[in-house]
Design a protein around this motif. Sequence first.
Motif, PDB file in Angstrom:
ATOM      1  N   ASN A 136      27.002  16.002  24.544  1.00  0.00           N
ATOM      2  CA  ASN A 136      25.792  16.582  23.980  1.00  0.00           C
ATOM      3  C   ASN A 136      24.562  15.732  24.274  1.00  0.00           C
ATOM      4  OD1 ASN A 136      26.122  19.091  22.061  1.00  0.00           O
ATOM      5  ND2 ASN A 136      28.002  17.864  21.873  1.00  0.00           N
ATOM      6  N   LYS A 152      18.623  21.982  24.975  1.00  0.00           N
ATOM      7  CA  LYS A 152      19.930  21.414  25.300  1.00  0.00           C
ATOM      8  C   LYS A 152      20.067  21.188  26.802  1.00  0.00           C
ATOM      9  CE  LYS A 152      24.917  22.272  24.782  1.00  0.00           C
ATOM     10  NZ  LYS A 152      25.211  20.955  24.164  1.00  0.00           N
ATOM     11  N   TYR A 165      21.973  19.339  16.504  1.00  0.00           N
ATOM     12  CA  TYR A 165      23.414  19.092  16.620  1.00  0.00           C
ATOM     13  C   TYR A 165      23.891  18.391  15.362  1.00  0.00           C
ATOM     14  CZ  TYR A 165      27.701  16.969  18.622  1.00  0.00           C
ATOM     15  OH  TYR A 165      28.988  16.561  18.869  1.00  0.00           O
TER      16      TYR A 165
END
Length: 371
Positions: A274, A287, A252
Motif C-alpha cells: 500500500n 492510491k 487505509y
Amino acid sequence: MNKQIAVGTLCALACCAIVAGAAIGGIGSHNGLRDPIATPAPNAVFGAHSSLTAVTAVGARLVAVGRRGVILASADAGKTWQQQPSPVSSDLTAVQFVDAQHGWIVGHDAVVLKTTDGGKTWERKLDGRAALALLNARYGPQGTAPDEAIAQDIERAGGQSATPGVLPYPLLSVWFSSANQGYVAGAFGLILQTIDGGASWTPLIERTANSKMNHIYAISGDGGQVYLAGEQGFLRRLDEGSGAFVPMASPYEGSFFGMAAGQARLVVHGLRGNAYTSDDGGARWNKINTGSSSNIVAALPTSGPGASLLLVTQTGDVLESAADGSARPYQGQHRGQPRGEVYGAAVAGGALVAAGMAGASVLRGVPLSTP
C-alpha cells in the motif's frame, strides 16, 4: 492503552515486529549484563553484512545504522563501508541528516544520538533514563501536564523494563527541520520535540490525538508543515496555531511505515504494497497501484522521464511510479540482489542502496533528483 510489551526483541523494522522493550540489561541489574545505553558499540565483525535497519544519503555519502549500536558510512556509493564510533550498543532504528554536518539517529531504549561533524563522532542526547524522568515530570500527578492514563502506561512500562529506571520504548523515527529543531517518535505513541539541538526535550504524547497509543513509525515535513504516520491508519499533521497534531483523513486502515514530504507532495507507504500520494497536504489521497503484496519500505523521488518516485519493497523489488498512479518494475541498471529482507533504502552517487537483515546491498543505478 495497556499494550503488551515484548522486552528484548529486536525491532529490525517497524513493519516486521514492533516491540516496546529492548533493554539488554544494566550494570548492577539482576541479570548482570552491561547497560547498552552506557556501553559503546562493539566492532562490527560482519562489516557491511551487519544487520542494518536504516540508511540515508548525506550528499554523495551514505550512513547506515543497525543492531547493537552499529553505525556504518560509505563514501563510494555503497561499495565499501567503514564503521563509525557509537556511544551505545542499543539497537538503532532510524537516521536523518539535515545538512552535511548535522545528523540524528534514534533507537531502542529511547536513545537519541547527534553528530555535528558529518557522522565522524556521535553524542548521546537522550536515553531511556532521561526520557522516563521527563515523562514522569510531565504526566505524573505533580507534573506540568498531568494525565492519569499516560502516567499509568509509563509506570507499567518502567516496571516491565529489563533495566530498572529505563523506559523500554524504542524510538522509530526522527525528523529535524534544522540543526536545532526537530522531533523523535516511536512505540506506544511516544513523541518528543527539541528546539535547542537536543539540550532539552518536551514530550508531546497528549498532543497527538492518539488515545489508542498507536505506534508512530514515521515523521516528515515540508514548507513548515510536519506530519506523522503510524499503525492502524494513523495520520496526523501539525496545527501551528494550537501546537497539536490533528487527525488527517486516512486512505487505509492498515499500518503506514514510511512517509515522505517534499515538493508539494506527500507520500505514505506501508503494509502489503500500500502506497498513496497527496498533492494537497493530505486532504485527498491517490492510491499507487503497486501490484505488490510486499511491504513498502522506502519512497524515493526520481528524475527519470515520466517517473515521480521509486518504491522499494521488503523483498528488494524496485518499482517506478508514474504520475497517473501506475507502477511497474524499475528498468534501471541492475547491480545486485538484496541480502535478505530489506528495511530501508537511499540513493547516493547514482546508486540505489538497500539496508536490511544481512547488511547493505547496491541494487540499481538510479539518477535521482536532489530532495
